[in-house]
Enzyme design. Structure first.
Site, PDB file in Angstrom:
ATOM      1  N   LEU A   1       1.591 -11.026  -2.389  1.00  0.00           N
ATOM      2  CA  LEU A   1       2.720 -10.122  -2.636  1.00  0.00           C
ATOM      3  C   LEU A   1       2.189  -8.727  -2.372  1.00  0.00           C
ATOM      4  CD1 LEU A   1       3.816 -12.608  -4.072  1.00  0.00           C
ATOM      5  CD2 LEU A   1       4.404 -11.181  -6.028  1.00  0.00           C
TER       6      LEU A   1
ATOM      7  N   THR B   1      -3.876   7.199 -12.451  1.00  0.00           N
ATOM      8  CA  THR B   1      -2.655   6.609 -11.895  1.00  0.00           C
ATOM      9  C   THR B   1      -1.697   6.129 -12.985  1.00  0.00           C
ATOM     10  OG1 THR B   1      -1.820   4.935 -10.373  1.00  0.00           O
ATOM     11  CG2 THR B   1      -3.821   4.365 -11.542  1.00  0.00           C
TER      12      THR B   1
ATOM     13  N   ASP C   1       4.221   0.219 -14.486  1.00  0.00           N
ATOM     14  CA  ASP C   1       4.576  -0.562 -13.296  1.00  0.00           C
ATOM     15  C   ASP C   1       6.068  -0.861 -13.370  1.00  0.00           C
ATOM     16  OD1 ASP C   1       4.811  -2.415 -11.213  1.00  0.00           O
ATOM     17  OD2 ASP C   1       2.852  -3.313 -11.631  1.00  0.00           O
TER      18      ASP C   1
ATOM     19  N   ARG D   1       7.753  -2.467 -11.055  1.00  0.00           N
ATOM     20  CA  ARG D   1       8.139  -3.528 -10.121  1.00  0.00           C
ATOM     21  C   ARG D   1       8.775  -4.720 -10.821  1.00  0.00           C
ATOM     22  NH1 ARG D   1       2.613  -4.116  -6.879  1.00  0.00           N
ATOM     23  NH2 ARG D   1       1.877  -3.813  -9.010  1.00  0.00           N
TER      24      ARG D   1
HETATM   25  N1  LIG Z   1       2.899   4.951  -8.866  1.00  0.00           N
HETATM   26  C1  LIG Z   1       1.796   4.814  -8.136  1.00  0.00           C
HETATM   27  N2  LIG Z   1       1.765   3.826  -7.229  1.00  0.00           N
HETATM   28  C2  LIG Z   1       0.640   3.687  -6.500  1.00  0.00           C
HETATM   29  C3  LIG Z   1      -0.468   4.514  -6.636  1.00  0.00           C
HETATM   30  N3  LIG Z   1      -1.410   4.109  -5.747  1.00  0.00           N
HETATM   31  C4  LIG Z   1      -0.881   3.058  -5.094  1.00  0.00           C
HETATM   32  N4  LIG Z   1       0.344   2.792  -5.534  1.00  0.00           N
HETATM   33  C5  LIG Z   1       1.274   1.743  -5.196  1.00  0.00           C
HETATM   34  O1  LIG Z   1       0.800   0.569  -5.810  1.00  0.00           O
HETATM   35  C6  LIG Z   1       1.242  -0.534  -5.092  1.00  0.00           C
HETATM   36  C7  LIG Z   1       0.028  -1.404  -4.837  1.00  0.00           C
HETATM   37  O2  LIG Z   1       0.427  -2.601  -5.020  1.00  0.00           O
HETATM   38  P1  LIG Z   1      -0.368  -3.946  -4.729  1.00  0.00           P
HETATM   39  O3  LIG Z   1      -1.120  -3.869  -3.458  1.00  0.00           O
HETATM   40  O4  LIG Z   1       0.657  -5.001  -4.925  1.00  0.00           O
HETATM   41  O5  LIG Z   1      -1.505  -3.946  -5.821  1.00  0.00           O
HETATM   42  P2  LIG Z   1      -1.693  -4.378  -7.301  1.00  0.00           P
HETATM   43  O6  LIG Z   1      -0.473  -4.564  -8.112  1.00  0.00           O
HETATM   44  O7  LIG Z   1      -2.663  -3.384  -7.822  1.00  0.00           O
HETATM   45  O8  LIG Z   1      -2.386  -5.783  -7.258  1.00  0.00           O
HETATM   46  P3  LIG Z   1      -3.308  -6.530  -6.219  1.00  0.00           P
HETATM   47  O9  LIG Z   1      -2.520  -7.732  -5.873  1.00  0.00           O
HETATM   48  O10 LIG Z   1      -4.523  -6.870  -6.970  1.00  0.00           O
HETATM   49  O11 LIG Z   1      -3.577  -5.636  -5.059  1.00  0.00           O
HETATM   50  C8  LIG Z   1       1.908  -0.022  -3.833  1.00  0.00           C
HETATM   51  O12 LIG Z   1       3.318  -0.042  -4.012  1.00  0.00           O
HETATM   52  C9  LIG Z   1       1.408   1.407  -3.751  1.00  0.00           C
HETATM   53  O13 LIG Z   1       2.353   2.273  -3.135  1.00  0.00           O
HETATM   54  C10 LIG Z   1      -0.399   5.537  -7.618  1.00  0.00           C
HETATM   55  O14 LIG Z   1      -1.349   6.296  -7.858  1.00  0.00           O
HETATM   56  N5  LIG Z   1       0.752   5.639  -8.321  1.00  0.00           N
END
Ligand SMILES: Nc1nc2c(ncn2[C@@H]2O[C@H](COP(=O)(O)OP(=O)(O)OP(=O)(O)O)[C@@H](O)[C@H]2O)c(=O)[nH]1
Ligand SMILES: [Zn+2]
Length: 351
Positions: free
Chosen positions: A207, A271, A283, A285
């Site tokens: 995902l 973050t 989060d 989502r």
């Molecule tokens: N609000 C916010 N979103 C961020 C930041 N850095 C990255 N993102 C967002 O975080 C999301 C990363 O999601 P995923 O790659 O699904 O990562 P994850 O939920 O950490 O889990 P993994 O499956 O382990 O990668 C993306 O939508 C990025 O745009 C931040 O500093 N703040």
């Protein structure tokens, strides 16, 4: 599908007032977009309040005026010395350092919590800061666009997702790729990239939430772009897999708000705290969309490529059997060390 809800979001994004809940409901106006003129038109007699989230209220040190348990909205009286620009400073934490003297504020009863929750949800869905000028609807508001609260809450619900089309999409690392497009009426497009023979057993699945800065611009602040390519490579190596590319930019807060979070990170917040100061959950989502896409592809059992235990529990709760969590470690470097440490220490990511 709710055409009214889509129109209301569009109107909010244009900085115009809308009604949530009709003639007995709430009139609201986005704080970040309201001009002084729009605000005085909206609030001629100075009786409109500010509606913010519990998270933003906490960062404004309104801890002694917490909302009742379960309530996510906080309503503040807007003192007459706070104009439209002053209201933006209440809503936007990026300005916290340059205009730190906020308050004292007093809270007012939120009233119908479902209306307040829908109003804030509308601002979030519109990609705006979750902060609104708010007052009771008046007869003269009959000309404003209006939507029932429930239609805002069910907008973009997983059940509204439809498969739109399929095509071959050879990509680097998977020349046999095929893409399946999904959309909710009026909502963003989500894609599934199918790699190889994914339809046997429990496919290796990823995902991936959209990250324009990481996926497209090659940002070194996060690990997204490298994780995206590593996931495709892992699927090819496994003989097949499914990559869901979800339009949930910034963990669901939207691109502009994520960039605001980055500005806060420039000021030293991590973050997690950046999201909270902006008034969002850590989060935002909803993995319901992902679960619905998998079900529409005929998949109910997967091996999930992730370091985020929240994705495993989220999908499992939605009826997807996650038989294995497969770690996905890629893109670690000196510039995202702190970001990844925050994920490990504060959101339970397993590295
Ligand atoms: N609000 C916010 N979103 C961020 C930041 N850095 C990255 N993102 C967002 O975080 C999301 C990363 O999601 P995923 O790659 O699904 O990562 P994850 O939920 O950490 O889990 P993994 O499956 O382990 O990668 C993306 O939508 C990025 O745009 C931040 O500093 N703040
Ligand atoms: Zn990223």
């Amino acid at each position: 599908m709710s055409v009214a809800a889509e129109r209301v979001l569009d109107e909010l994004k244009r900085g115009r007032a809308v009604l949530i809940g009709g003639a007995d409901g709430l009139a609201v106006l986005s704080v970040e977009l309201a001009t002084e003129e729009a605000l005085s038109l909206f609030d001629g007699d100075g009786r409109a309040d500010l509606l913010i989230t519990d998270k933003r209220a906490q960062s404004l040190n309104l801890a002694n005026q917490r909302p009742a348990a379960g309530m996510r909205a906080v309503r503040l009286a807007r003192p007459d010395w706070i104009d439209a620009a002053g209201s933006v400073a209440v809503a936007d934490p990026v300005l916290d350092l340059s205009s730190p003297l906020k308050g004292p504020f007093s809270t007012r009863p939120v009233g119908d919590d479902s209306l307040a929750a829908a109003a804030l949800q509308a601002a979030k869905l519109a990609g705006l800061l979750p902060a609104l000028h708010v007052r009771a609807a008046r007869p003269a508001d009959a000309e404003l666009l209006s939507v029932p609260a429930a239609e805002i809450m069910s907008l973009r619900a997983p059940e509204t997702l439809r498969e739109i089309g399929r095509a071959k999409l050879p990509v680097k690392g998977a020349e046999d790729g095929r893409v399946v497009a999904f959309r909710s009426p009026g909502g963003p497009e989500h894609l599934a990239l199918l790699v190889g023979r994914w339809d046997r057993g429990t496919p290796l699945t990823r995902l991936h939430s959209a990250c324009l800065t990481g996926d497209v611009l090659g940002s070194l602040k996060c690990d997204c772009g490298d994780q995206l390519h590593a996931a495709v490579a892992a699927m090819t190596e496994a003989g097949g897999g499914i990559l869901l590319y979800l339009q949930q930019e910034g963990r669901g807060i939207g691109l502009i708000n994520k960039l605001r979070a980055y500005a806060l990170q420039d000021q030293g917040y991590d973050t997690v705290d950046a999201n909270l100061r902006l008034g969002f959950e850590i989060d935002e989502r909803d993995f319901g969309i992902a679960a619905a896409m998998l079900k529409m592809l005929g998949v109910s059992s997967i091996r999930l490529l992730t370091n985020n235990p929240g994705k495993v529990s989220g999908l499992s709760a939605l009826g997807i059997d996650v038989t294995e969590r497969v770690p996905l470690v890629a893109g670690h470097g000196p510039l995202n060390e702190g970001y990844l440490a925050t994920k490990r220490d504060r959101t339970g990511h397993q590295f």
